[in-house]
Design an enzyme around this catalytic site. Structure first.
Site, PDB file in Angstrom:
ATOM      1  N   HIS A  69       1.547  -0.988  -0.294  1.00 36.40           N
ATOM      2  CA  HIS A  69       0.489   0.239  -0.192  1.00 36.40           C
ATOM      3  C   HIS A  69       0.914   1.336   0.341  1.00 36.40           C
ATOM      4  O   HIS A  69       0.411   2.291  -0.976  1.00 36.40           O
ATOM      5  CB  HIS A  69      -0.849  -0.056   1.294  1.00 36.40           C
ATOM      6  CG  HIS A  69      -1.921   1.177   1.289  1.00 36.40           C
ATOM      7  ND1 HIS A  69      -2.932   0.713   1.389  1.00 36.40           N
ATOM      8  CD2 HIS A  69      -1.028   2.319   1.910  1.00 36.40           C
ATOM      9  CE1 HIS A  69      -3.630   2.611   1.696  1.00 36.40           C
ATOM     10  NE2 HIS A  69      -3.104   3.404   1.803  1.00 36.40           N
ATOM     11  N   GLU A  70       1.504   0.690   0.938  1.00 32.35           N
ATOM     12  CA  GLU A  70       2.798   2.379   1.055  1.00 32.35           C
ATOM     13  C   GLU A  70       3.197   2.385  -0.200  1.00 32.35           C
ATOM     14  O   GLU A  70       3.579   3.238  -0.236  1.00 32.35           O
ATOM     15  CB  GLU A  70       3.519   2.726   2.513  1.00 32.35           C
ATOM     16  CG  GLU A  70       2.616   2.607   3.532  1.00 32.35           C
ATOM     17  CD  GLU A  70       1.657   3.465   3.504  1.00 32.35           C
ATOM     18  OE1 GLU A  70       1.679   4.659   3.111  1.00 32.35           O
ATOM     19  OE2 GLU A  70       0.759   3.322   3.841  1.00 32.35           O
ATOM     20  N   HIS A  73       1.990   4.189  -2.840  1.00 36.30           N
ATOM     21  CA  HIS A  73       2.023   5.506  -3.572  1.00 36.30           C
ATOM     22  C   HIS A  73       2.585   6.394  -3.574  1.00 36.30           C
ATOM     23  O   HIS A  73       3.311   7.547  -4.461  1.00 36.30           O
ATOM     24  CB  HIS A  73       1.374   6.148  -1.192  1.00 36.30           C
ATOM     25  CG  HIS A  73       0.258   5.715  -0.693  1.00 36.30           C
ATOM     26  ND1 HIS A  73      -0.968   6.503  -1.556  1.00 36.30           N
ATOM     27  CD2 HIS A  73      -0.136   5.151   0.228  1.00 36.30           C
ATOM     28  CE1 HIS A  73      -2.319   6.324  -1.009  1.00 36.30           C
ATOM     29  NE2 HIS A  73      -1.461   5.870  -0.141  1.00 36.30           N
TER      30      HIS A  73
END
Length: 164
Positions: A69-70, A73
């Site tokens: 998820h990170e 980004h």
């Protein structure tokens, strides 16, 4: 710093490089995050911060989902630029197309609330008791003043504290 987390970050970057056919600069990885967030991506600093407590308590899911998820980004920012939405279609494309994971915006880890100290302030009203946070209490100690909206008296520290 846990080796498994670093290895997962690297694996996510290699998948992104294979998908987009271009290299990506590796981020700095930090375990200095507390509170309710599992991870944070600092786009302009190319920095990933992770919550060590939530990592320890949810290791398998954390490595699989939160790390991707990170990283997604940072990859989305580098591929599509700074004007995209944080969890918009570009980020979702990376989660689904690159990592083959659901584009979940939030985690569901148990983040049990920690105990907080409240400092009790009083005014002239009969029921005028105001619990202040540590931050607000420290501002009063540095000279800031707060007033009761009803009686307009300056709120004064009672000397009492309670832990909630």
């Amino acid at each position: 710093m846990p080796e498994l987390l670093h290895a997962r970050v690297e694996a996510c970057y290699r998948l992104a490089e294979d998908f987009f056919k271009r290299p990506f600069p590796r981020p700095e990885v930090s375990f200095r995050l507390r509170g309710q967030k599992a991870g944070v991506a600092h786009l302009h600093e190319n920095l990933l911060r992770f919550n060590p407590k939530l990592y320890e308590e949810n290791r398998e899911h954390f490595l699989q989902q939160t790390v991707a998820h990170e990283v997604a980004h940072l990859v989305a920012h580098q591929v599509f630029g700074p004007r995209i939405q944080p969890h918009g279609e570009e980020w979702q494309l990376i989660m689904r197309g690159v990592y083959e994971l659901p584009p979940d915006r939030c985690h569901s880890y148990d983040v049990g609330r920690r105990k907080v100290t409240r400092y009790l302030y009083l005014c002239q009203c009969p029921d005028g008791e105001f619990p202040f946070s540590t931050q607000r209490h420290n501002l009063v100690r540095k000279g800031r003043r707060y007033f009761c909206r009803r009686c307009r008296a300056t709120l004064v520290f009672s000397g009492e504290q309670r832990v909630e």
